[in-house]
Design an enzyme around this catalytic site. Sequence first.
Site, mmCIF file in Angstrom:
data_model
loop_
_atom_site.group_PDB
_atom_site.id
_atom_site.type_symbol
_atom_site.label_atom_id
_atom_site.label_comp_id
_atom_site.label_asym_id
_atom_site.label_seq_id
_atom_site.Cartn_x
_atom_site.Cartn_y
_atom_site.Cartn_z
ATOM 1 N N ASP A 9 37.683 -24.133 -12.791
ATOM 2 C CA ASP A 9 37.281 -23.100 -13.744
ATOM 3 C C ASP A 9 36.295 -22.142 -13.082
ATOM 4 O OD1 ASP A 9 37.110 -21.790 -16.324
ATOM 5 O OD2 ASP A 9 35.104 -22.632 -16.480
ATOM 6 N N SER A 10 36.132 -20.983 -13.709
ATOM 7 C CA SER A 10 35.176 -19.993 -13.213
ATOM 8 C C SER A 10 33.731 -20.500 -13.305
ATOM 9 C CB SER A 10 35.295 -18.710 -14.039
ATOM 10 O OG SER A 10 35.090 -19.008 -15.410
ATOM 11 N N CYS A 72 41.077 -22.522 -16.521
ATOM 12 C CA CYS A 72 40.429 -21.245 -16.808
ATOM 13 C C CYS A 72 41.509 -20.317 -17.361
ATOM 14 C CB CYS A 72 39.850 -20.678 -15.515
ATOM 15 S SG CYS A 72 39.098 -19.055 -15.709
ATOM 16 N N GLU A 152 26.876 -21.395 -23.629
ATOM 17 C CA GLU A 152 26.097 -21.938 -22.508
ATOM 18 C C GLU A 152 24.631 -22.125 -22.890
ATOM 19 O OE1 GLU A 152 26.773 -20.551 -18.596
ATOM 20 O OE2 GLU A 152 28.934 -20.880 -18.785
ATOM 21 N N CYS A 186 39.969 -19.420 -24.624
ATOM 22 C CA CYS A 186 38.934 -19.355 -23.586
ATOM 23 C C CYS A 186 38.230 -20.702 -23.557
ATOM 24 C CB CYS A 186 37.942 -18.242 -23.900
ATOM 25 S SG CYS A 186 36.532 -18.196 -22.774
ATOM 26 N N HIS A 188 35.287 -21.577 -23.295
ATOM 27 C CA HIS A 188 33.985 -21.734 -23.960
ATOM 28 C C HIS A 188 34.064 -21.799 -25.481
ATOM 29 C CE1 HIS A 188 32.432 -20.674 -20.043
ATOM 30 N NE2 HIS A 188 31.212 -20.913 -20.457
#
Length: 275
Positions: A9-10, A72, A152, A186, A188
């Site tokens: 993942d990024s 990702c 995050e 996504c 997140h």
Amino acid sequence: MSGGISFFDSGMGGLSVLKHFLELFPGISVTYLGDTARFPYGTKSRETIVRFAREDARFLAEMKPDLIIAACFTVSSQAFEEFSDEVSPIPTLGVLEAGARVAARLTRSGAIGVLATEGTIRSNAYPRLIAEIDPGIGVFAQPCPLFAPLVEEGWVVGDVAEAVSREYLTPYLTKWKNVDTMILGCTHYPPLLPVLQKILPEVTFIDPGYELAREILNRNLVSQNPERPATMRFFVTDGVERFSRVGENLLKHPIADVVLVDPVFEKLAEHGENP
Ligand code: DGL
């Protein structure tokens, strides 16, 4: 180390995909690469994402896993072919298809929503995939760039999370009211599910990471070796401490054994260090 599944993942978001694999495949050995130094990918051009994805793929291939998962959505939607070519003949899977198939099966209204990064939406990957499954289904996509930093920070409930979510979901409350199924496109976004569900209680939300893990389990695509103890190794390109600390909230599992690697992975080659 070789064998097992490698996840890419990024940044740390892919841990929300890995989480489902730990739950459904308790015996697997995994490696995870988070390109935290170059995060985020979602706002970058396709050319840059392709270049990053190729470099990431070369690093992953050195570990000789049985399978590589591009956890990702931005890479899966814009650079998956290049990513796969770079690691060939190691098999690869992206994170879009399984969720798209489930969404197409579940929608009754024939209108599917997609929440994703700007890059994933710009790529048109979801409308293309869903049109292949059923050309009669409409796809209504909304970029949500503030969700990743919010998650995050751990702000997944409360006033701020609700205000930002309401802003992004407004089109589904006004002009796209017929959307009955929503893809969280996504890495997140799944931790925001309770807030999103509160705003759109009638909508069915799809977590593609879960659907991918379930599809792999149902199709018996991964063999677990009971002789081998399950192991987890993490590689990041920046911020080891932050990755462990914040990442544990996404993975719902302690994170240890995090190794810092060079963003373009030259260090490993130079020192002949085989992870
Ligand atoms: N991992 C990215 C994705 O799933 C989100 C974060 C980023 O923009 O890099 O699209």
